[in-house]
Design a protein around this motif. Structure first.
Motif: not given
Length: 481
Positions: A138-139, A403-409
């Motif tokens: 969802l994020y 490029s880092q949003a999925g890992a950070n989320s």
């Protein structure tokens, strides 16, 4: 759960910025209604579980494992979050979302048909796996499909999705528990997921499908992160088991769990998280501190009111109902453009309110204190949580490169869930050590020789201290003063 935006999404976002469309405009209406409806159903389940859990634990003769029924959910969700972050970055959030919803529904069925407490906990664990997949997906949808200026509004809508469940859920769950049985609280929800999926999935496919620009959708998963995810889930499970089995022998799984957990956490969370390094690491840390302290305390509120003050499950659940409104109000306040310059100050105030609410709750162990004190205190605490939780999501998306949003989320949600597991393990151990496992035997504090009130106090007072520490962490959110 990411700030990733595909090329097509950027074009749409730029157009939206020009015409000033909102989250319920023609371009976003179906998507917004669909994903908020998913949150709505998850909220109904969460509020229902809190009300039905004391009765379920009694019937399944598992009161000593009460905390495990909550932390089992969070333990498996840790793996789901990491897996969903990688899955979404490489292939888009659609697969993770649909798989997560299916697992969540399956877990509800297992829990609702359980004949023993460990089977019930297994169902909660399957739910957790699904919930971990769903929340990260969802994020990612929010990060890809909505421009930055609309993200606070959709986060506020997520919080608003908790309002009706928080008010109606405890009453409905209590009534169902008393008249039909606690099992129907779990078995009645899975059939409701069809409509939100029908609304949301076509829009997610159109606006947020596929890998982020520059990523290879066919690329393999990061095996190291998958191993770390398995280690963090197994380690959290062992730690929780050790906390519930108060024997010297339990030190063995406890130490093994810690040995797995610590390096996995260091590898999955942003560097500097546990020393509250400025910026993103402190955002991730604050999410864990706020969510863990609040959820660990809230999990014991219905049990305290049922066993210590003799309330029915319906009334005990209703004591938390006002919190849905005030949580949504806090989230709405943080979404206003005019408060953006003061976001960190609002979050500091929010954590102070959370700490005050938690420390006030056990005052009802004194029979001279009216039980509605909990409802009032929890209303203020939920307002603080609305300010803090939605703001951590907004700040994370703002600070994350595509490029880092999925890992950070995923890291944000890992911090949330891991804190829940660890603090529930700690409070569960303290609760059991002080005789809390026998709390169901009486509704009188005097009949228990005073041990049961002490068991509840051992839950709430340390969690208030943790929440107060979160107020300090809010001073570290900016990269510079």
């Amino acid at each position: 759960m990411s700030a990733l935006e595909s090329r097509d999404t950027v074009v749409v976002s730029d157009a939206v910025e020009k015409d000033g469309a909102g989250v319920l405009s023609r371009d976003y209406r179906a998507l917004s209604v669909g994903i908020v409806s998913v949150v709505l159903l998850i909220a109904f389940e969460a509020t229902a579980v809190g009300t039905a859990m004391p009765v379920a634990a009694r019937e399944l003769d598992g009161l000593a494992l009460y905390a495990f029924a909550f932390s089992g959910y969070f333990t498996t969700s840790l793996f789901g979050m990491v897996f969903a972050g990688q899955w979404s970055d490489r292939s888009g959030p659609l697969g993770a979302l649909t798989t997560g919803i299916a697992a969540f529904a399956a877990g509800l069925v297992v829990a609702g048909t359980a004949g023993a407490m460990w089977v019930f906990i297994l169902g909660r664990a399957v739910q957790g796996l699904g919930g971990g997949l769903v929340i990260v997906a969802l994020y990612v949808v929010v990060g890809r499909a909505y421009p930055e200026r609309l993200r606070p509004a959709i986060m506020a809508a997520f919080a608003a999705g908790w309002v009706v469940p928080s008010i109606v859920g405890p009453l409905a769950s209590g009534a169902v528990t008393e008249h039909l049985g606690w099992r129907w609280v779990f078995l009645g929800i899975p059939v409701l997921v069809v409509l939100p999926l029908a609304l949301a999935l076509p829009q997610i496919h159109r606006k947020a499908a596929g890998p982020v620009d520059g990523a290879d959708g066919a690329a393999s998963f990061d095996r190291r992160r998958i191993r770390l995810a398995l280690a963090i889930s197994l380690g959290a499970g062992l730690l929780q088991y050790a906390a519930q089995d108060l024997r010297w022998l339990s030190l063995v799984p406890g130490l093994a769990g810690a040995a797995l957990l610590v390096p996995a956490v260091l590898g999955l969370l942003p560097r500097g998280t546990y020393r509250a390094a400025r910026g993103l690491p402190s955002v991730v840390l604050l999410r864990g501190v706020s969510a863990g302290s609040f959820i660990a305390a809230e999990s014991f509120v219905p049990l305290m009111l049922v066993t210590q003050r003799g309330l029915s499950p319906t009334l005990a659940g209703f004591s938390l109902a006002a919190g849905g409104l005030t949580w949504a109000l806090g989230s709405w306040v943080q979404s206003r453009p005019r408060v953006e310059p003061y976001r960190e100050r609002l979050m500091t105030g929010g954590m102070v309110l959370v700490a005050a609410a938690i420390v006030t709750a056990p005052s009802v162990l004194l029979h001279s204190v009216p039980v509605w004190t909990v409802a009032v205190a929890w209303g203020f605490g939920c307002f603080g949580m609305g300010l803090v939780i939605s703001s951590t999501s907004v700040l994370l998306l703002k600070l994350s490169a595509p490029s880092q949003a999925g890992a950070n989320s995923a890291a944000l949600q890992i911090s949330d869930a891991l804190s829940n597991v660890v603090l529930l393990a700690a409070t569960g151990a303290a609760f059991a050590a002080l005789g809390g496992g026998g709390a169901a035997a009486t509704t009188s504090t005097t009949a228990s020789g005073g041990s049961h009130p002490a068991a509840f106090a051992a839950v709430f007072l340390p969690m208030a201290a943790v929440a107060l520490a979160g107020a300090w962490v809010t001073r570290r959110l900016r990269t510079s003063d």
